[in-house]
Each structure stands twice: as C-alpha cells, then as structure tokens.
Write a protein that holds these residues in place. Structure first.
Motif, PDB file in Angstrom:
ATOM      1  N   GLY A 115       0.888  -1.164   0.000  1.00  0.00           N
ATOM      2  CA  GLY A 115       0.000   0.000   0.000  1.00  0.00           C
ATOM      3  C   GLY A 115       0.918   1.203   0.000  1.00  0.00           C
ATOM      4  O   GLY A 115       2.098   1.058   0.245  1.00  0.00           O
ATOM      5  N   LYS A 116       0.415   2.385  -0.324  1.00  0.00           N
ATOM      6  CA  LYS A 116       1.323   3.526  -0.409  1.00  0.00           C
ATOM      7  C   LYS A 116       2.017   3.833   0.912  1.00  0.00           C
ATOM      8  O   LYS A 116       3.023   4.493   0.959  1.00  0.00           O
ATOM      9  N   GLU A 117       1.457   3.323   1.997  1.00  0.00           N
ATOM     10  CA  GLU A 117       2.124   3.599   3.274  1.00  0.00           C
ATOM     11  C   GLU A 117       3.228   2.586   3.482  1.00  0.00           C
ATOM     12  O   GLU A 117       2.985   1.412   3.582  1.00  0.00           O
ATOM     13  N   GLY A 118       4.460   3.038   3.582  1.00  0.00           N
ATOM     14  CA  GLY A 118       5.525   2.083   3.837  1.00  0.00           C
ATOM     15  C   GLY A 118       5.775   1.971   5.321  1.00  0.00           C
ATOM     16  O   GLY A 118       6.129   0.924   5.822  1.00  0.00           O
ATOM     17  N   ALA A 119       5.580   3.077   6.026  1.00  0.00           N
ATOM     18  CA  ALA A 119       5.955   3.095   7.437  1.00  0.00           C
ATOM     19  C   ALA A 119       4.825   2.587   8.315  1.00  0.00           C
ATOM     20  O   ALA A 119       3.656   2.779   8.020  1.00  0.00           O
ATOM     21  N   PRO A 120       5.162   1.931   9.412  1.00  0.00           N
ATOM     22  CA  PRO A 120       4.124   1.449  10.322  1.00  0.00           C
ATOM     23  C   PRO A 120       3.522   2.600  11.120  1.00  0.00           C
ATOM     24  O   PRO A 120       4.102   3.675  11.212  1.00  0.00           O
TER      25      PRO A 120
ATOM     26  N   ILE B 215       1.545  -2.303  12.567  1.00  0.00           N
ATOM     27  CA  ILE B 215       2.434  -2.209  13.724  1.00  0.00           C
ATOM     28  C   ILE B 215       3.746  -2.901  13.407  1.00  0.00           C
ATOM     29  O   ILE B 215       3.761  -4.057  12.984  1.00  0.00           O
ATOM     30  N   GLY B 216       4.837  -2.198  13.593  1.00  0.00           N
ATOM     31  CA  GLY B 216       6.149  -2.779  13.354  1.00  0.00           C
ATOM     32  C   GLY B 216       6.642  -3.499  14.606  1.00  0.00           C
ATOM     33  O   GLY B 216       6.393  -3.048  15.718  1.00  0.00           O
ATOM     34  N   ILE B 217       7.317  -4.650  14.433  1.00  0.00           N
ATOM     35  CA  ILE B 217       7.847  -5.384  15.579  1.00  0.00           C
ATOM     36  C   ILE B 217       9.355  -5.202  15.615  1.00  0.00           C
ATOM     37  O   ILE B 217      10.045  -5.484  14.633  1.00  0.00           O
ATOM     38  N   GLN B 218       9.849  -4.707  16.741  1.00  0.00           N
ATOM     39  CA  GLN B 218      11.275  -4.404  16.802  1.00  0.00           C
ATOM     40  C   GLN B 218      12.134  -5.642  16.616  1.00  0.00           C
ATOM     41  O   GLN B 218      11.824  -6.718  17.125  1.00  0.00           O
ATOM     42  N   ILE B 226      13.205  -3.306  12.111  1.00  0.00           N
ATOM     43  CA  ILE B 226      12.063  -4.087  12.578  1.00  0.00           C
ATOM     44  C   ILE B 226      12.060  -5.451  11.891  1.00  0.00           C
ATOM     45  O   ILE B 226      12.587  -5.598  10.792  1.00  0.00           O
ATOM     46  N   LEU B 227      11.460  -6.427  12.557  1.00  0.00           N
ATOM     47  CA  LEU B 227      11.358  -7.776  11.989  1.00  0.00           C
ATOM     48  C   LEU B 227      10.391  -7.771  10.831  1.00  0.00           C
ATOM     49  O   LEU B 227      10.559  -8.499   9.856  1.00  0.00           O
ATOM     50  N   GLY B 228       9.341  -6.956  10.980  1.00  0.00           N
ATOM     51  CA  GLY B 228       8.311  -6.929   9.952  1.00  0.00           C
ATOM     52  C   GLY B 228       7.145  -6.099  10.444  1.00  0.00           C
ATOM     53  O   GLY B 228       7.187  -5.538  11.529  1.00  0.00           O
ATOM     54  N   ILE B 229       6.113  -6.019   9.597  1.00  0.00           N
ATOM     55  CA  ILE B 229       4.948  -5.229   9.949  1.00  0.00           C
ATOM     56  C   ILE B 229       3.725  -6.138  10.036  1.00  0.00           C
ATOM     57  O   ILE B 229       3.480  -6.968   9.152  1.00  0.00           O
ATOM     58  N   LEU B 230       2.967  -5.953  11.106  1.00  0.00           N
ATOM     59  CA  LEU B 230       1.772  -6.759  11.337  1.00  0.00           C
ATOM     60  C   LEU B 230       0.544  -5.893  11.110  1.00  0.00           C
ATOM     61  O   LEU B 230       0.477  -4.778  11.620  1.00  0.00           O
TER      62      LEU B 230
END
Lengths: 125, 333, 170
Positions: A115-120, B215-218, B226-230
């Motif tokens: 999606g266009k959002e890369g950042a969490p 949410i990113g997991i450190q 980050i390990l990844g995004i949930l």
C-alpha cells in the motif's frame, strides 16, 4: 450526439489511458511484497525493499525443497524437485502482479505492491 | 449568473460546515508504569478527544498505583499487600483482585506472579553487574511459588505466606492498557485511537482511511530495524516480551529481566515473543509465558489457545509465525 | 431556455414529482454494493433528472432542485454531514457548476452534459475524499473513477436526452 460530445468522450478516454499508463509505471519504485505460498497456505510475506543482499529461501515440499532467490527487485526459482522445471524456466518476476507457479510442488510465488504507506503506525518495543 | 453564484454560495457554505466535521487528532505522551506511554486519538471534537486522552492516562495511573511493588500509594495496593505477608487475609483493591484472579485461573506454571524475592536478588546484582550465586538463587526461589498465596473470592481477600512477595510486572501493563482502552471507548466522540505502552499496544476503531493498523515489531538484535509489519484489526492488542528490553551483561553473557520460575535464572528459550489477542491482558500474559517456555512447547500452547496468535524468535534468530498471522505479517528481511 | 425568477404552481408540481423520482433513484443506488472502498462513491443515476431540470427549467431552479434533493436524501438516507454525505455533496457541487455553465453556453448535447456531469462528479468526490481522509493516496482512484464515469455518463446523458424529447414541460 454532437461534435463536442465526441470531443469530450475522446478526451475522457485519453485521461483514462494516461491514468492507467502512469499507474502501471509508478509501482516499480514503490515497495514490492513477495508472497510465498504452498498450496492454500501462505508461508511468508516478504517486503523486498528490505532485502539488501540477494537471499535464498527454501520451501519444503512433498518431494524435496524448492529454492528461490530473492533480491530487492524480484525473485526466481533456482532449483526444484519437479520433473519439468517449468518454474525455473519462468525466469525472474519483477513486477507486481506477476507470479511463478510450480504445479507439481504446489508452490506459488506472487509479487504485489505494498500500500502507499511504507511506514508502520507504531513500533512495538 | 447571479442565481448561479447564490446557489454556489449555499453549496459552499454547506461544504464549509463540513469542515467542522473533519476528523481531529490529538496525541499525548507520559511516563507511567516505568514506560513511555503514548496515546493518539482521532475524533470529531478536539476538546472531547483531549478529554478522552486525559482520562485514559488517569486510568493508567489508577492501575499503576495499585500494582506498584516499590512504593506505597493506597491502603489496598500491592505494596501494602506485600507488607502484610504472613499476617493473614488482606482486602485488596479491585484492579489488583481482578489481576490475581485472572492469574489463578490459568494453569501454567511457567509464569509466576510470586517471584518478588528472586526478582529482588537479580535487581541488586544488576546494579553491581554481578551474577548471584546458586545458593542465593535457591534461597530466594524457596520463598516463591503458586502455593505462596491464595484468594478468597467471597471476601475479596488475598493471603500471603510469610516471606513471600508478589510482582505483577508480567501482566499489569496489559491490564492497564485494556482499562485505558475501555475508558476511551466510552467517549462517543472518539473514532479511533492507538495506545502505545512500550511493549503493549492496543488499537481502537478504524484508521481514518479505512485500512488496517500497521504495527512494526522491533528486531531483538537491532534497535534501528524491525522484523516486519503486522496488520491489526480494530480492537486488537499486541504485546512483546524480549531479552533486549531490560538486561545487563557480565562477561559477554546477557541476563535479562524475564525469569524462569523453575530455575530462578533468566529465561533463554527465546529472544523475542509477540502475541496478538483481543485483550491486552491476555497478550501480555502469553507473551511472557511463551518467552519462558521451550520453543516447541510454546508453539503447542499457541496452537491450543484459540484467542491468541504469536510470533516467536528463538535464540538462533529463526522466526516462527503462527498460521493466523501469516496473511497479515510482512517480513522485513 | 426559461429563466424567469418566479416558480409557477405548474412548475412546482412538476419539479415535486421529479424530485421524488430523483430521491428514490439516489437512495436506490445505495443498495448496490460499494464500487470502491470510498464512502459515498456512487453511480450518479439521479443526474439524469438534474440534467433534465437544468435544460428545461434553467440554472436557478435546477440549483434549488439539487439542493433540496441533497438535503432530503441526507435526512432520509446518508445522514447529514457524515463523510458519505460530504463526499456526495462535493461531487454534486462540482458537477452542477460545470453542467450549468455548459448548458447556458450550449457546448454539448444532453449526452455530452451527462459525460461532463459524471466526470466532474467523480472529480468532486475524490477531492472531498482526499480532504476528509487526509490522504493524497485517494487520488490513485481517479483513473478508475474516470473510466467508470464514461459509460455511466453516456448512460445518464442518453436517458436524459430521451426524457427531454418525450416529456414536454411547457
């Protein structure tokens, strides 16, 4: 229908075409995600933007392992226990929407765009 | 043309009134329960959402005061209860009672709330960067155990055996996050909110653009990554326990803050565990539990507990993602 | 094109009937599954009547017609001042401005007006959505919406044309 109507119609078609053209050319700079599937199960989703060094992943299947090479542009199959090696011949996929399939091993690799959002929204520490 | 302009005026004034119905956002950060807590809220009314945020922090303080092991705050708090060890039943506050009740109803021995004595041993040694002797650990461990305290449900009391000491660090924050979230949800002006209490996060409502929360997991070994995004659904909570959150090192060996109740030593079966659940308390509880359990056992607990999903990183850095999360977790490596 | 300031009883009755039809069309559209994940993104069938009124009764009365329809639909269905309402409003406003100018200057036949109306309606909706949701990303829906707008615009324009030929209002 009058002359002006036709002009407007053609103009709108042109806009749509342009929009489509622009759209299909922007994603290559956007993030790409590789979805690794075995049968119905999604095994992993990998954000290619973060792959700094070409990496190999190994997918365990009925007859052995399917080895896939991933880098920040895309992925391709290096080796597979299947008979025809069609998956290897499919070469490298680099654009969202492209897929590589190995039917005998039931492996499916799909590239999609993030999606266009890369950042969490937040990071849990 | 004049009439066109006047109809335009009507329409544009209708539109401008709409400005007042645009989403407002507010964010505040405070230091509570030994953590930096950030609450972000969006809603229709600026004053109302600020109010909701303030009330949420008050809720946090309420739970902090009742579960703080190191300072006295109220007559029925944890500090007072611990002081009352060996002196019979003690009436405790509501929050404290609910927490202990939840704990007693769980069958797992790998998470123990009575580890006060052994936690103190490691804290003292942490200050001098030394490792406690096995004797010290054994003596302290003898004062710990599930049998060291009991609940009386009729009288709302807790009885501690002499020498025992409760520490609620494993679950108090999760409970506080749930409580703060319930306070925010009561406020009808709030459309969505995110409560970030360090290792505990809860999301409320839908994000403004309708997409799921990310949410990113450190990364346990690299704080910049980050390990990844949930992707999280509305109302979900997530909690992470890691050996990188609180630790000290002696001769290259890391001693983290999560102890194995069986040995009294820091747990070494995982370096990071993340749990997703609809309750922040459940997520907090299981993130600590799964951190202590051996890898295979932890995976089995996740499979047998439908209310939770988890991501576990073992000491080799291998990441296990439970089936329910494979569709919503995107790795970054 | 009539542009008298007064609203005759005959006109009032006619517009009343047309208004009812427009409202029903607009609310009926709501029962179609969402075309896009945008609240308020609709086909715009009620535009058929807006074009009809615009050409037969003039800008002023069409403006009144449109405002009344929007308010009534808001009360009856979408809710006043919800994001869906505001997005629809933005689309209707932009579309009306362009359509009325085009009608007064006789740029297009009703079919072309339909195309123009649909196109500007979609632009208006996207602009409102970007503003309300605070997200530039919404613009990416524009090419798709324009594409959908072409057939719907042709459809509404053609139907308006048929109505204009078949129904005499003076």
């Amino acid at each position: 229908m009058r002359k002006n109507d036709y002009l407007l119609f053609v103009f709108l078609l042109f806009l749509t075409g342009m929009g489509y053209f622009l759209h299909s050319h922007v994603p290559t700079t956007d993030g790409k995600i590789l979805i690794v599937q075995h049968g119905q199960n999604i095994l992993q989703k990998i954000n290619l933007q973060t792959i700094k060094v070409p990496t190999k992943i190994s997918i365990p299947t009925e007859h052995g392992h399917v080895i896939v090479n991933i880098d920040d542009k895309g992925a391709y199959v290096v080796s597979s226990p299947c008979r025809d090696k069609l998956c290897i011949h499919q070469g490298k996929i680099t654009n969202p929407g492209q897929t590589i399939v190995c039917l005998p091993e039931k492996v499916l690799l799909t590239l999609t765009a993030t999606g266009k959002e890369g950042a969490p929204d937040a990071i849990i520490r | 043309m004049k009439k066109l302009l006047s109809s335009l005026l009507i329409i544009s004034s209708l539109l401008t009134t709409g400005c007042f119905f645009k989403q407002q956002s507010y964010q505040d950060t405070r230091f509570l329960m030994d953590t930096i807590i950030t609450i972000s809220v969006t809603g229709k009314d600026q004053a109302a959402i600020k109010n909701a945020t303030d009330e949420a922090f008050i809720a946090f303080k309420e739970v902090e005061d009742e579960t703080d092991r190191y300072k006295s705050h109220k007559p029925r708090d944890l500090y007072a209860l611990n002081q009352h060890n060996g002196q019979g039943p003690f009436i405790v506050g509501d929050h404290l009672y609910k927490l202990l009740l939840m704990y007693k109803e769980q069958p797992y021995t790998a998470l123990d709330l009575s580890l006060g004595p052994i936690i103190d041993v490691w804290r003292t040694h942490g200050e001098t960067k030394t490792v406690p002797s096995l004797e010290e650990i054994k003596t302290a461990l003898a004062k710990c155990g599930r049998d060291k305290f009991s609940l009386d449900t009729t009288n709302h009391t807790v009885t501690l055996t002499a020498g025992s000491n409760l520490d609620l660090g494993a679950i108090a924050k999760g409970y506080a996050v749930d409580y703060a979230a319930s306070v925010i949800t009561k406020n009808k002006a709030v459309t969505s909110a995110l409560i970030n209490a360090g290792g505990n996060i809860k999301v409320i409502g839908t994000k403004a653009n309708g997409k799921p929360w990310r949410i990113g997991i450190q990364d346990p070994r690299n704080p910049q990554e980050i390990l990844g995004i949930l992707e999280m659904k509305n109302g979900q909570a997530i909690a992470t326990s890691g050996d990188y959150q609180r630790y000290y090192e002696v001769n290259g060996v890391r001693y983290c803050h999560i102890l194995d109740p069986a040995t009294g030593q820091p747990a070494r079966n995982a370096i990071s565990t993340t749990v997703v659940s609809s309750s922040a308390l459940t997520a907090d509880f299981f993130s600590t539990l799964l951190f202590v359990l051996p890898h295979e056992e932890a995976i089995s607990v996740v499979k047998n507990t439908p209310q939770i999903e988890a991501i576990i990183v073992n000491p080799k850095g291998e990441i296990y993602v439970s089936p329910g999360l494979r569709n919503t977790f995107t790795k970054e490596k | 094109m009539p542009s008298s300031a007064k609203l005759t009883t005959q006109e009032l009755t006619q517009l009343g009937v047309l208004l009812a039809v427009a409202i029903v069309l607009r609310i009926a559209e709501n029962f179609f599954p969402y075309l896009l994940p945008l609240p308020g993104a609709r086909l715009g069938l009620a535009n058929i009547l807006t074009i009809f009124v615009l050409i037969n009764y003039g800008t002023n009365k069409a403006g009144l017609f449109l405002c009344t329809r929007i308010l009534l639909v808001g009360i009856l269905s979408t809710g006043l001042f919800t994001p869906g309402f505001l997005i629809g409003l933005g689309g209707a406003a932009l579309s009306f401005v362009f359509m009325s100018i085009a009608v007064e200057r006789n740029w297009f036949s009703p079919i072309g007006i339909g195309l123009l109306g649909a196109f500007m309606h979609n632009c208006g909706q996207i602009i409102m959505a970007v503003y309300l949701l605070n997200s530039i990303a919404v613009f990416s829906y524009l090419p798709l919406l324009i594409a959908i707008g072409i057939p719907t615009g042709l459809f509404t324009g053609t139907l308006a044309n048929i109505l204009l030929k078949r129904i005499k209002t003076t």
